[in-house]
Scaffold this motif. Structure first.
Motif, PDB file in Angstrom:
ATOM      1  N   GLU A 108     -11.207   6.300  -2.406  1.00 13.00           N
ATOM      2  CA  GLU A 108     -11.631   6.370  -1.051  1.00 13.00           C
ATOM      3  C   GLU A 108     -10.630   6.403   0.172  1.00 13.00           C
ATOM      4  O   GLU A 108     -10.574   7.063   0.969  1.00 13.00           O
ATOM      5  CB  GLU A 108     -12.855   5.262  -0.840  1.00 13.00           C
ATOM      6  N   VAL A 109      -9.633   5.352  -0.249  1.00 11.02           N
ATOM      7  CA  VAL A 109      -8.570   5.223   0.777  1.00 11.02           C
ATOM      8  C   VAL A 109      -7.836   6.613   0.989  1.00 11.02           C
ATOM      9  O   VAL A 109      -7.455   6.622   1.979  1.00 11.02           O
ATOM     10  CB  VAL A 109      -7.568   3.999   0.094  1.00 11.02           C
ATOM     11  N   ARG A 110      -7.782   7.191  -0.158  1.00  4.86           N
ATOM     12  CA  ARG A 110      -7.038   8.333   0.029  1.00  4.86           C
ATOM     13  C   ARG A 110      -7.606   9.521   0.411  1.00  4.86           C
ATOM     14  O   ARG A 110      -7.231  10.837   0.202  1.00  4.86           O
ATOM     15  CB  ARG A 110      -6.073   8.532  -1.452  1.00  4.86           C
TER      16      ARG A 110
ATOM     17  N   ALA B 272      -7.061  -4.839  -2.196  1.00  6.28           N
ATOM     18  CA  ALA B 272      -7.220  -3.666  -0.996  1.00  6.28           C
ATOM     19  C   ALA B 272      -5.897  -3.210  -0.615  1.00  6.28           C
ATOM     20  O   ALA B 272      -5.851  -1.984  -0.801  1.00  6.28           O
ATOM     21  CB  ALA B 272      -8.347  -4.041   0.109  1.00  6.28           C
ATOM     22  N   GLU B 273      -5.016  -3.971  -0.295  1.00  8.36           N
ATOM     23  CA  GLU B 273      -4.019  -3.464   0.265  1.00  8.36           C
ATOM     24  C   GLU B 273      -3.163  -2.808  -1.006  1.00  8.36           C
ATOM     25  O   GLU B 273      -2.620  -1.673  -0.736  1.00  8.36           O
ATOM     26  CB  GLU B 273      -2.918  -4.647   0.847  1.00  8.36           C
ATOM     27  N   ASP B 274      -3.231  -3.493  -2.140  1.00 14.13           N
ATOM     28  CA  ASP B 274      -2.314  -2.897  -3.257  1.00 14.13           C
ATOM     29  C   ASP B 274      -2.933  -1.525  -3.758  1.00 14.13           C
ATOM     30  O   ASP B 274      -2.140  -0.663  -4.166  1.00 14.13           O
ATOM     31  CB  ASP B 274      -2.388  -4.095  -4.443  1.00 14.13           C
ATOM     32  N   LEU B 275      -4.165  -1.489  -3.507  1.00 10.43           N
ATOM     33  CA  LEU B 275      -4.734  -0.067  -4.025  1.00 10.43           C
ATOM     34  C   LEU B 275      -4.550   0.978  -2.577  1.00 10.43           C
ATOM     35  O   LEU B 275      -4.981   2.161  -2.897  1.00 10.43           O
ATOM     36  CB  LEU B 275      -6.312  -0.241  -4.066  1.00 10.43           C
ATOM     37  N   GLY B 276      -3.633   0.545  -1.680  1.00 17.89           N
ATOM     38  CA  GLY B 276      -3.401   1.512  -0.749  1.00 17.89           C
ATOM     39  C   GLY B 276      -3.919   1.408   0.538  1.00 17.89           C
ATOM     40  O   GLY B 276      -3.773   2.416   1.157  1.00 17.89           O
ATOM     41  N   SER B 277      -5.016   0.657   0.587  1.00 18.63           N
ATOM     42  CA  SER B 277      -5.803   0.530   1.776  1.00 18.63           C
ATOM     43  C   SER B 277      -4.863   0.002   2.900  1.00 18.63           C
ATOM     44  O   SER B 277      -4.467  -0.974   3.065  1.00 18.63           O
ATOM     45  CB  SER B 277      -6.948  -0.211   1.616  1.00 18.63           C
ATOM     46  N   PRO B 278      -4.956   1.127   4.168  1.00 20.16           N
ATOM     47  CA  PRO B 278      -4.829   0.433   5.307  1.00 20.16           C
ATOM     48  C   PRO B 278      -5.445  -0.795   5.882  1.00 20.16           C
ATOM     49  O   PRO B 278      -6.524  -0.810   5.491  1.00 20.16           O
ATOM     50  CB  PRO B 278      -4.526   1.687   6.288  1.00 20.16           C
TER      51      PRO B 278
ATOM     52  N   ASN C 256       0.695  -1.201  -0.008  1.00 24.05           N
ATOM     53  CA  ASN C 256       0.035   0.018  -0.049  1.00 24.05           C
ATOM     54  C   ASN C 256       0.833   1.433   0.045  1.00 24.05           C
ATOM     55  O   ASN C 256       0.089   2.518  -0.076  1.00 24.05           O
ATOM     56  CB  ASN C 256      -0.964  -0.083   1.265  1.00 24.05           C
TER      57      ASN C 256
ATOM     58  N   VAL D   7      -5.890   4.783  -9.117  1.00 24.40           N
ATOM     59  CA  VAL D   7      -4.880   5.295  -8.247  1.00 24.40           C
ATOM     60  C   VAL D   7      -3.551   6.050  -8.779  1.00 24.40           C
ATOM     61  O   VAL D   7      -2.703   6.234  -8.166  1.00 24.40           O
ATOM     62  CB  VAL D   7      -4.442   4.157  -7.383  1.00 24.40           C
TER      63      VAL D   7
ATOM     64  N   PHE E   4     -12.192   2.745  -5.061  1.00 21.24           N
ATOM     65  CA  PHE E   4     -11.888   2.313  -3.871  1.00 21.24           C
ATOM     66  C   PHE E   4     -10.313   2.886  -3.447  1.00 21.24           C
ATOM     67  O   PHE E   4     -10.478   3.311  -2.582  1.00 21.24           O
ATOM     68  CB  PHE E   4     -11.691   0.857  -3.577  1.00 21.24           C
ATOM     69  N   GLY E   5      -9.551   2.867  -4.370  1.00 22.66           N
ATOM     70  CA  GLY E   5      -8.157   3.486  -4.119  1.00 22.66           C
ATOM     71  C   GLY E   5      -8.405   4.815  -3.857  1.00 22.66           C
ATOM     72  O   GLY E   5      -7.332   5.452  -2.944  1.00 22.66           O
TER      73      GLY E   5
ATOM     74  N   ARG F  11     -10.138   0.177 -12.174  1.00 21.77           N
ATOM     75  CA  ARG F  11      -9.762   0.130 -10.836  1.00 21.77           C
ATOM     76  C   ARG F  11      -8.256   0.451 -10.532  1.00 21.77           C
ATOM     77  O   ARG F  11      -8.078   1.093  -9.651  1.00 21.77           O
ATOM     78  CB  ARG F  11     -10.475  -1.104 -10.143  1.00 21.77           C
ATOM     79  N   ALA F  12      -7.471  -0.363 -11.148  1.00 24.93           N
ATOM     80  CA  ALA F  12      -5.913   0.003 -11.213  1.00 24.93           C
ATOM     81  C   ALA F  12      -5.541   1.398 -11.235  1.00 24.93           C
ATOM     82  O   ALA F  12      -4.720   1.883 -10.948  1.00 24.93           O
ATOM     83  CB  ALA F  12      -5.031  -1.177 -11.858  1.00 24.93           C
TER      84      ALA F  12
ATOM     85  N   ARG G 150      -9.066  -0.183   6.970  1.00 20.53           N
ATOM     86  CA  ARG G 150     -10.186  -0.027   6.134  1.00 20.53           C
ATOM     87  C   ARG G 150     -10.456  -1.248   5.269  1.00 20.53           C
ATOM     88  O   ARG G 150     -11.450  -1.728   4.913  1.00 20.53           O
ATOM     89  CB  ARG G 150      -9.500   1.023   5.183  1.00 20.53           C
TER      90      ARG G 150
ATOM     91  N   ARG H 224     -14.185  -2.353   4.607  1.00 21.49           N
ATOM     92  CA  ARG H 224     -14.677  -2.421   3.557  1.00 21.49           C
ATOM     93  C   ARG H 224     -14.861  -3.622   2.757  1.00 21.49           C
ATOM     94  O   ARG H 224     -15.742  -4.147   2.102  1.00 21.49           O
ATOM     95  CB  ARG H 224     -13.976  -1.372   2.766  1.00 21.49           C
TER      96      ARG H 224
ATOM     97  N   THR I 272       2.641   1.025  -7.384  1.00 22.92           N
ATOM     98  CA  THR I 272       2.284   0.140  -8.366  1.00 22.92           C
ATOM     99  C   THR I 272       0.775  -0.237  -8.245  1.00 22.92           C
ATOM    100  O   THR I 272       0.154  -0.026  -7.120  1.00 22.92           O
ATOM    101  CB  THR I 272       3.038  -1.146  -8.089  1.00 22.92           C
ATOM    102  N   ALA I 273       0.106  -0.889  -9.156  1.00 24.16           N
ATOM    103  CA  ALA I 273      -1.326  -1.378  -9.106  1.00 24.16           C
ATOM    104  C   ALA I 273      -1.268  -2.688  -9.967  1.00 24.16           C
ATOM    105  O   ALA I 273      -0.732  -2.810 -10.749  1.00 24.16           O
ATOM    106  CB  ALA I 273      -2.381  -0.330  -9.738  1.00 24.16           C
TER     107      ALA I 273
END
Lengths: 364, 307
Positions: A102-104, B207-213, A74, A151, A99-100, A147-148, B216, B220, A78-79
């Motif tokens: 939302e995380v940000r 999810a982790e790869d997309l930056g999720s802690p 994370n 981000v 989703f990526g 999705r990839a 989350r 989610r 990379t994606a």
């Protein structure tokens, strides 16, 4: 925005098994790079090391010049697109894509807008509020790409994402992926065991076997100038003749085989002694008269009309099987089974290659 | 049915079905129907049974509204019939037990389902099951000893200097909560374990790869997937806790009555089975209503739980 990736003497061990063995390669920013190899050759492990799910046992991975040691997935630019896509089935499409974001901490309206834009980019407008289960295989593919991309990664990693699709869709998605890569300029690293996919899409291909990188080159060189027997036989078809190297001169050599001595191009790794001669079926000519050099008398054993080409199986006097593929230009005559002909090949279009790397691939 | 006949023949098939029907009809449905019928009839001397006084009424059910006592809830004091107060206490503390078991079970279930290597999983399951080999009574007594005023827990806390006065644990509902959580935590662990185990690990990694802690990813991706498991675990723990008699009897005090104890008192001490039956059905109906309401709030369907 894209970044180059350097793999610097990377190894990865699982217990006693060395999955990745001293891999060195520099992938350029904005490049479409494929790792090609049979299953178990270590290509997925390389991908997981770049994305951060697996740490190399030794060596360094740099993305955009920055050492990635200790960086979690994370935290990396990379994606990854998973082989099974790993879309979130309980979220609608637009939430999947955003989703990526939302995380940000991006607000909902912006996220929604961005998801719509990305859906347009991957040619799937109007799917924002659908659920994953309502989409077809190819559509899910596009959502995974969107999705990839959401981000804004510097590097996209794709783990055989087309393997679950049927042939027609796969060919279509190849072109689509290539187009998306060109449009976004992101570095794509693509994992596949399908040589056609790797050759058709990539700027450069790295062929892997037994955890080692056998050859890194553009698709033409991989196909036309393989460095060893493994690359030659994994990528495309070949007539393979074992023999001995004699009289080396200016990159060419005489090569003594059980069916005669031929003149052929000497591959990079071959010095002398035992080796194998590789001739592509499409470089074999079939004619009633023998050619000037590198000609073998054969008996036609089987003829298969494939449409765009004619596959001819022939047997030499000592029982060696040879294959020729004749291009069907509309006027080509189909040779009769049992007829006595000559197979001829151009010395420049054949290669004497060392045996190394050609062993059957085992392991996990 | 036809498969059964072909495989086992007429005699065995009749045997299977006969036993099942006997069990369901004679051992489950009939006793419940008898109790249900008697809950509407008054408690009478034997000579009056079947006489003019023996008429159907809701009188037994109305008894919960008698005997008001002081109750206080979050600082507000008000009058409440004693049995209703006990009933609300039972529901409130059962819900609390459910929440605590969930908080304990979720991390454990996640750990078992996604982190532990498959090789050590059987050992861990064995460790979880070993306490079940000892009877519930002994386990509850063990907690009674552990929590006692001069028991090992107080001794430990005194020795490591966390407290300087022993704590009276066996007071109010605290020991009942401890005992119920301990008894029913596995009923929460396994449905959640099953649910999380069926989640594709790639989704967690995606999810982790997309930056999720990590939190989350849980909120989610993992929790929504585990929801049916959480729901069925919660329903089980809540219903079992509300219906538990042994743990409140052994670990409860006079200030911590459980509604099942009230039912037991009607049945075994007052020998009034009619009112006891009425109270038992009240507990069943109201708990079912409560569970349905909570399921609606959390948007869980019955079909999710049945999975």
């Amino acid at each position: 925005m894209s970044a180059g990736i350097d793999l610097d003497d990377v190894c990865c061990d699982f217990g006693n098994f060395r999955a990745v063995d001293h891999v060195n390669v520099s992938i350029r920013p904005g490049e479409f790079f494929s790792f090609l190899g049979p299953s178990g050759c270590g290509k997925t492990t390389i991908l997981r090391m770049i994305s951060g799910f697996t740490e190399p046992s030794s060596g360094a991975i740099r993305i955009g010049g920055k050492d990635m040691k200790g960086q979690r997935p994370n935290q990396r630019p990379t994606a990854l697109i998973f082989q099974n896509l790993a879309l979130f089935p309980l979220m609608p499409i637009w939430q999947n894509i955003s989703f990526g974001l939302e995380v940000r901490g991006v607000d909902k309206a912006t996220r929604r807008k961005r998801a719509e834009e990305l859906l347009a980019l991957v040619d799937l407008p109007g799917a924002a509020d659908k659920m994953v289960s309502q989409l077809s295989g190819g559509q899910k593919q596009r959502v995974a790409i969107a999705r990839a991309l959401a981000v804004e990664p510097s590097v996209m990693l794709l783990d055989e994402p087309l393997s679950a699709l049927d042939l027609k869709l796969r060919q279509h998605m190849r072109a689509e992926l290539r187009a998306i890569q060109k449009r976004t300029g992101v570095t794509f690293i693509y994992i596949t065991h399908d040589q056609g996919e790797a050759l058709a899409m990539s700027d450069r291909v790295g062929v892997m076997s037994h955890g080692r990188l056998q050859q890194v080159a553009n698709p033409r060189d991989i196909y036309n100038n393989p460095v060893n027997g493994f690359v030659a036989s994994f990528v495309g078809e070949n007539n393979i003749l074992p023999g001995d190297i004699q009289n080396v001169a200016e990159g060419m050599a005489s090569f003594a085989t059980p069916i005669g001595t031929f003149r052929a191009r000497l591959g990079e790794g071959a010095q002398g002694g035992r080796a194998k001669l590789y001739i592509r079926p499409e470089h074999m000519l079939l004619s009633p008269q023998p050619g000037a050099e590198n000609s073998v008398p054969v008996t036609v054993a089987d003829v298969a009309f494939e449409g765009n080409f004619i596959a001819v199986q022939a047997v030499t006097e000592n029982g060696t099987h040879l294959t020729a593929e004749l291009r069907n230009d509309g006027a080509a005559t189909v040779p009769a089974t049992g007829s006595r002909m000559h197979m001829t090949f151009d010395a420049q279009r054949s290669a004497i290659l060392p045996d190394s790397g050609a062993q059957p691939v085992g392991g996990a | 049915m036809r498969d059964l006949l072909r495989r086992y023949g007429a005699g065995l098939t009749a045997g299977f079905i006969g036993l099942t029907v006997f069990w369901l009809l004679i051992l489950v449905i009939l006793p419940n129907l008898t109790l249900f019928e008697s809950s509407f009839r008054p408690y009478l001397p034997v000579v009056d049974i079947g006489g003019p006084k023996d008429v159907y009424s809701l009188g037994n059910y109305m008894k919960v509204f008698g005997a008001p006592v002081d109750a206080s809830f979050f600082g507000i004091t008000f009058q409440l019939p004693v049995h209703i107060k006990i009933f609300f206490g039972t529901v409130y503390y059962s819900a609390l037990v459910t929440v605590i078991t969930f908080l304990l079970a979720y991390p454990l279930a996640y750990y078992l389902a996604k982190i532990v290597s498959p090789k050590s999983l059987p050992t861990l399951f064995l460790l979880l099951f070993v306490p079940l080999w000892v009877s519930e009574i002994l386990r509850s007594f063990a907690w009674f000893i552990i929590l006692a005023f001069k028991g090992p827990l107080n001794a430990l806390l005194l020795n490591i200097g966390i407290i300087d006065q022993p704590i009276r644990f066996i007071a109010g509902y605290t020991p009942v909560i401890v005992g119920l959580v301990y008894t029913y935590v596995l009923f929460m662990v396994f449905p959640i374990y099953n649910a999380i185990q069926s989640l594709d690990t790639n989704q967690i990694e995606a999810a982790e790869d997309l930056g999720s802690p990590w939190w989350r990813t849980h909120w989610r991706v993992i929790l929504p997937h585990a929801k049916p498991g959480i729901a069925s675990g919660s329903v089980m723990v809540f219903m079992l806790s509300a219906g538990s008699l042994l743990v409140p009897t052994l670990l409860g005090s006079t200030s911590a009555q459980w509604f099942t104890q009230t039912i037991q008192q009607w049945m075994l001490e007052a020998l009034d089975w009619n009112t006891g039956a009425a109270y038992a059905f009240l507990l069943l109906i109201l708990c079912t209503v409560f569970v349905s309401l909570v399921m609606r709030v959390f948007r869980v369907r019955l079909s999710d739980i049945a999975k």
